[in-house]
Enzyme design. Structure first.
Site, mmCIF file in Angstrom:
data_model
loop_
_atom_site.group_PDB
_atom_site.id
_atom_site.type_symbol
_atom_site.label_atom_id
_atom_site.label_comp_id
_atom_site.label_asym_id
_atom_site.label_seq_id
_atom_site.Cartn_x
_atom_site.Cartn_y
_atom_site.Cartn_z
ATOM 1 N N ALA A 47 63.995 130.036 11.663
ATOM 2 C CA ALA A 47 63.338 129.106 12.768
ATOM 3 C C ALA A 47 64.293 128.377 13.222
ATOM 4 C CB ALA A 47 62.264 128.275 11.868
ATOM 5 N N ARG A 98 62.044 136.122 6.702
ATOM 6 C CA ARG A 98 60.734 136.796 5.995
ATOM 7 C C ARG A 98 60.021 137.663 6.968
ATOM 8 N NH1 ARG A 98 55.819 133.087 4.005
ATOM 9 N NH2 ARG A 98 56.029 132.344 5.940
ATOM 10 N N LYS A 151 61.424 126.574 4.915
ATOM 11 C CA LYS A 151 60.623 125.317 4.746
ATOM 12 C C LYS A 151 60.590 124.734 3.396
ATOM 13 C CE LYS A 151 55.747 124.300 5.807
ATOM 14 N NZ LYS A 151 56.020 123.463 7.145
ATOM 15 N N SER A 192 71.710 117.110 9.081
ATOM 16 C CA SER A 192 70.828 116.540 9.980
ATOM 17 C C SER A 192 71.413 116.500 11.585
ATOM 18 C CB SER A 192 70.980 114.914 9.729
ATOM 19 O OG SER A 192 70.636 114.230 10.783
ATOM 20 N N LYS A 196 70.583 112.705 2.048
ATOM 21 C CA LYS A 196 69.719 113.305 3.282
ATOM 22 C C LYS A 196 68.695 112.558 3.186
ATOM 23 C CE LYS A 196 68.885 115.503 7.040
ATOM 24 N NZ LYS A 196 67.534 115.613 7.231
ATOM 25 N N HIS A 231 69.225 108.909 4.339
ATOM 26 C CA HIS A 231 69.456 109.054 5.935
ATOM 27 C C HIS A 231 68.032 109.149 6.499
ATOM 28 C CE1 HIS A 231 69.460 111.610 9.403
ATOM 29 N NE2 HIS A 231 70.771 111.087 9.547
ATOM 30 N N ASN A 232 67.084 110.068 6.178
ATOM 31 C CA ASN A 232 65.800 110.113 6.767
ATOM 32 C C ASN A 232 65.055 108.817 6.634
ATOM 33 O OD1 ASN A 232 66.681 112.742 7.197
ATOM 34 N ND2 ASN A 232 64.715 113.631 7.015
ATOM 35 N N GLU A 247 66.149 106.487 9.318
ATOM 36 C CA GLU A 247 65.717 107.059 10.394
ATOM 37 C C GLU A 247 64.385 106.718 10.702
ATOM 38 O OE1 GLU A 247 66.492 111.408 10.967
ATOM 39 O OE2 GLU A 247 64.428 111.488 11.370
ATOM 40 N N LYS A 295 56.923 114.450 7.751
ATOM 41 C CA LYS A 295 57.088 115.545 6.703
ATOM 42 C C LYS A 295 57.267 114.942 5.294
ATOM 43 C CE LYS A 295 58.551 119.290 9.763
ATOM 44 N NZ LYS A 295 59.414 120.349 10.048
ATOM 45 N N ARG A 321 53.379 104.534 10.340
ATOM 46 C CA ARG A 321 53.005 105.930 10.642
ATOM 47 C C ARG A 321 51.488 106.260 10.117
ATOM 48 N NH1 ARG A 321 57.899 110.208 10.962
ATOM 49 N NH2 ARG A 321 59.512 108.797 11.737
ATOM 50 N N HIS A 361 52.950 86.066 -20.945
ATOM 51 C CA HIS A 361 54.241 86.846 -20.905
ATOM 52 C C HIS A 361 55.221 86.036 -20.783
ATOM 53 C CE1 HIS A 361 51.743 90.409 -19.605
ATOM 54 N NE2 HIS A 361 51.186 89.767 -18.569
HETATM 55 P P1 NBP Z 1 60.692 125.300 8.957
HETATM 56 O O1 NBP Z 1 60.620 124.131 8.119
HETATM 57 O O2 NBP Z 1 59.371 125.302 10.157
HETATM 58 O O3 NBP Z 1 60.605 126.725 8.020
HETATM 59 C C1 NBP Z 1 60.375 127.941 8.731
HETATM 60 C C2 NBP Z 1 61.127 129.043 8.158
HETATM 61 O O4 NBP Z 1 60.637 128.965 6.842
HETATM 62 C C3 NBP Z 1 60.932 130.324 8.610
HETATM 63 O O5 NBP Z 1 61.967 130.894 8.722
HETATM 64 C C4 NBP Z 1 59.961 130.863 7.645
HETATM 65 O O6 NBP Z 1 59.981 132.211 7.751
HETATM 66 C C5 NBP Z 1 60.633 130.409 6.448
HETATM 67 N N1 NBP Z 1 59.521 130.512 5.241
HETATM 68 C C6 NBP Z 1 58.293 129.811 5.109
HETATM 69 BR BR1 NBP Z 1 57.567 128.949 6.167
HETATM 70 N N2 NBP Z 1 57.862 130.135 3.891
HETATM 71 C C7 NBP Z 1 58.773 131.312 3.398
HETATM 72 C C8 NBP Z 1 58.623 131.969 2.276
HETATM 73 N N3 NBP Z 1 57.838 131.831 1.194
HETATM 74 N N4 NBP Z 1 59.709 133.009 2.255
HETATM 75 C C9 NBP Z 1 60.733 133.023 2.903
HETATM 76 N N5 NBP Z 1 60.815 132.266 4.063
HETATM 77 C C10 NBP Z 1 59.771 131.617 4.176
HETATM 78 O O7 NBP Z 1 61.890 125.586 9.679
HETATM 79 P P2 NBP Z 1 63.005 124.494 10.550
HETATM 80 O O8 NBP Z 1 62.463 123.529 11.271
HETATM 81 O O9 NBP Z 1 64.119 125.353 10.946
HETATM 82 O O10 NBP Z 1 63.768 123.889 9.362
HETATM 83 C C11 NBP Z 1 64.580 124.653 8.175
HETATM 84 C C12 NBP Z 1 64.856 123.406 7.066
HETATM 85 O O11 NBP Z 1 65.663 122.528 7.791
HETATM 86 C C13 NBP Z 1 63.305 122.736 6.463
HETATM 87 O O12 NBP Z 1 63.638 122.207 5.284
HETATM 88 C C14 NBP Z 1 63.581 121.509 7.244
HETATM 89 O O13 NBP Z 1 62.971 120.297 6.561
HETATM 90 C C15 NBP Z 1 65.018 121.311 7.643
HETATM 91 N N6 NBP Z 1 65.433 120.369 8.684
HETATM 92 C C16 NBP Z 1 64.716 120.566 9.891
HETATM 93 C C17 NBP Z 1 65.294 119.722 11.006
HETATM 94 C C18 NBP Z 1 64.618 120.056 12.508
HETATM 95 O O14 NBP Z 1 64.889 119.235 13.086
HETATM 96 N N7 NBP Z 1 63.595 120.992 12.703
HETATM 97 C C19 NBP Z 1 66.244 118.990 10.962
HETATM 98 C C20 NBP Z 1 66.811 118.712 9.837
HETATM 99 C C21 NBP Z 1 66.542 119.610 8.698
HETATM 100 P P3 NBP Z 1 58.742 133.355 8.598
HETATM 101 O O15 NBP Z 1 59.205 133.402 10.034
HETATM 102 O O16 NBP Z 1 58.553 134.480 8.093
HETATM 103 O O17 NBP Z 1 57.533 132.112 8.800
#
Ligand code: NBP
Length: 471
Positions: free
Chosen positions: A13, A35, A77, A130, A184, A187-188, A191, A261, A288, A456
């Protein structure tokens, strides 16, 4: 493309794609897997051309192309998907291989995974990353924790892909177990606090002063010259953005219902469990939730507020003074949000034995991450000079700022209360400060009440011992 890959990445992703490209740009061959195979194909076609990336379409094939010991970053995820991917990988891994969970996993899950994987001879690094998608591509702040020998195997790669500062790359080994994901999470939490404070500042400027987004953009940019805060910087840019369809400021068209989240909520839950007050961060999480009460808010607005019409504050004390107070108040409340987070880290470090290097935490947050700001240089200095149990608010430079500017925070919270403009995070920050500096709190009455209804007991000011009164 021949040869084995230096490292593998699962989850293509937004974060995973960019991190894979960042690692490849640093000179490594990266095996990638997702996947859903179509995503891998698309990634290779659109962004992977002429890059040292090796796509794999099943986990066995993916694992086979990795150099030993295998280093595998998961960017999937958070939650059950992480366990599912680990389950899928295990049959193909060997003792000493390394799994790095780079997602926002809950630290208790990381603790459990580290334990389970250790029993199987697999080394695990729970690693906070991050910086959003831009950071992942050009240099994030990386917060690794877990097996230290595993960290040493990936240290060179992490140091090359992290954001670079004159003080070094924004990565440092933070401690055993889930220390990286704990940091982390906090940190959030910070944030959340800073985002809410900036949002409240915006609210006061638009409702209290009637400023347009473009005017506010100018102000945020001016304030940010000194602060160099990423969140202030992007707020300035957001204020300037026009909607291409209507030509109106885009911010005016965005629905006021904030999502989340879970990392802010976890920070607050954890703080409650450890008995560390984090009221500014808590107010931000609650804000929120309240934003989600959209229908109810609209109903109440018509009942109580609509008739008031618009009342600007500009005429009361002068726009310039209020802006100055806002700048100063935002600065102090932001320091408090960081201070709350750092306090939580201090306590967790002691309670859980993480031995977190707090000056290093402040250093690796200086760039690459969402809460980067000049404040972190000062926080780092405080910890290096005064030791890591120092209070941010009471130390050196910050204590002088508080002494000189707290009146501004007090004034604007009062003004907003009179005008009916909610400033939950500002108000919480001010009350926190006032409680910290109160020689006397009304907790004597709480103790009396507890003793009254529950026997108490209480302690007295004038003599040693434990007392109970038949009220
Ligand atoms: P997402 O958190 O939206 O996750 C999507 C990815 O997880 C896709 O590659 C998806 O594969 C895969 N996935 C899922 Br959903 N279920 C799965 C399973 N059962 N088996 C294998 N793969 C699976 O992606 P992201 O926004 O790129 O974030 C990735 C991580 O980094 C998360 O933990 C997120 O919290 C963290 N993060 C995100 C940010 C941000 O700005 N977005 C910043 C910092 C940290 P698929 O394509 O097959 O559905």
């Amino acid at each position: 493309m021949g040869g084995k890959s230096d490292i593998g990445l699962i989850g293509l992703a937004v974060m995973g794609q960019n991190l894979a490209l960042n690692i490849e740009s640093a000179g490594y061959q990266v095996a990638v897997y997702n996947r859903t195979p179509a995503i891998t194909e698309e990634f290779m076609k659109e962004r992977g051309v002429n890059r040292r990336l090796k796509p794999a379409y099943n986990l066995e094939e993916f694992v086979k192309v990795l150099e030993l010991p295998r280093k595998i970053i998961l960017m999937v995820k958070a939650g059950p998907p992480v366990d599912q991917v680990i389950e899928g990988l295990l049959p193909f891994l060997e003792e000493g291989d390394i799994i790095i969970d780079g997602g926002n996993s809950f630290y208790r899950d990381t603790e459990r995974r580290a334990r389970e994987l250790k029993e199987k001879g697999i080394r695990f690094l729970g690693t906070g990353i991050s910086g959003g998608e831009y950071g992942a591509l050009y240099g994030p702040s990386i917060m690794p924790g877990g097996d230290e020998s595993a960290y040493r195997e990936v240290e060179e790669i992490f140091s090359k892909i992290a954001a670079q500062t004159p003080d070094g790359p924004c990565v440092s080994y933070l401690g055993g177990g889930p220390a990286g994901h704990y940091v982390k999470m906090v940190h959030n939490g910070i944030e959340y606090g800073v985002m809410e404070l900036i949002a409240e500042t915006y609210d006061l400027m638009r409702k209290g002063l009637g400023l347009s987004p473009a005017e506010m953009g100018e102000i945020f940019r001016k304030w940010n010259k000194e602060q160099q805060s990423y969140l202030l910087e992007i707020t300035g840019e957001i204020m300037d953005r026009e909607d291409p369809e209507t030509g109106k400021p885009l911010i005016d068209l965005i629905s006021d219902h904030a999502s989340q989240k879970g990392t802010g909520k976890w920070t607050v839950q954890e703080a409650l469990d450890l008995g560390v007050p984090v009221p500014t961060i808590t107010a931000a999480v609650n804000a929120r939730y309240l934003s989600a009460y959209k229908e109810m808010r609209e109903e109440f607005y018509h009942l109580f507020k609509a008739a008031e019409g618009k009342k600007f504050l500009a005429g009361i004390d002068g726009e310039r003074d209020l802006l100055k107070a806002l700048e100063e108040g935002l600065f102090l409340a932001t320091v408090i949000a960081y201070g709350e987070g750092m306090d939580l880290l201090q306590r967790a470090s002691r309670e859980y034995g993480y031995n977190l290097p707090l000056a290093e935490v402040a250093r690796i947050w200086q760039d690459g991450c969402i809460i980067r700001s000049n404040l972190l240089k000062q926080i780092q200095r405080i910890y290096r000079e005064k030791g890591e149990t120092a209070s941010i608010i009471l130390s050196g430079e910050f204590s002088k700022e508080f002494a000189g500017r707290i009146g501004s925070l007090r004034w604007l919270v009062g003004l907003a209360a009179e005008a009916g403009i909610p400033l939950p995070a500002f108000s919480a920050a001010l009350a926190y400060f006032d409680s910290l500096v109160a020689g006397e709190l009304p907790a004597n009455l709480i103790q009396a009440q507890r003793d009254y209804f529950g026997a108490h007991t209480y302690q007295r000011k004038d003599k040693e011992g434990t007392f109970h009164t038949e009220w």
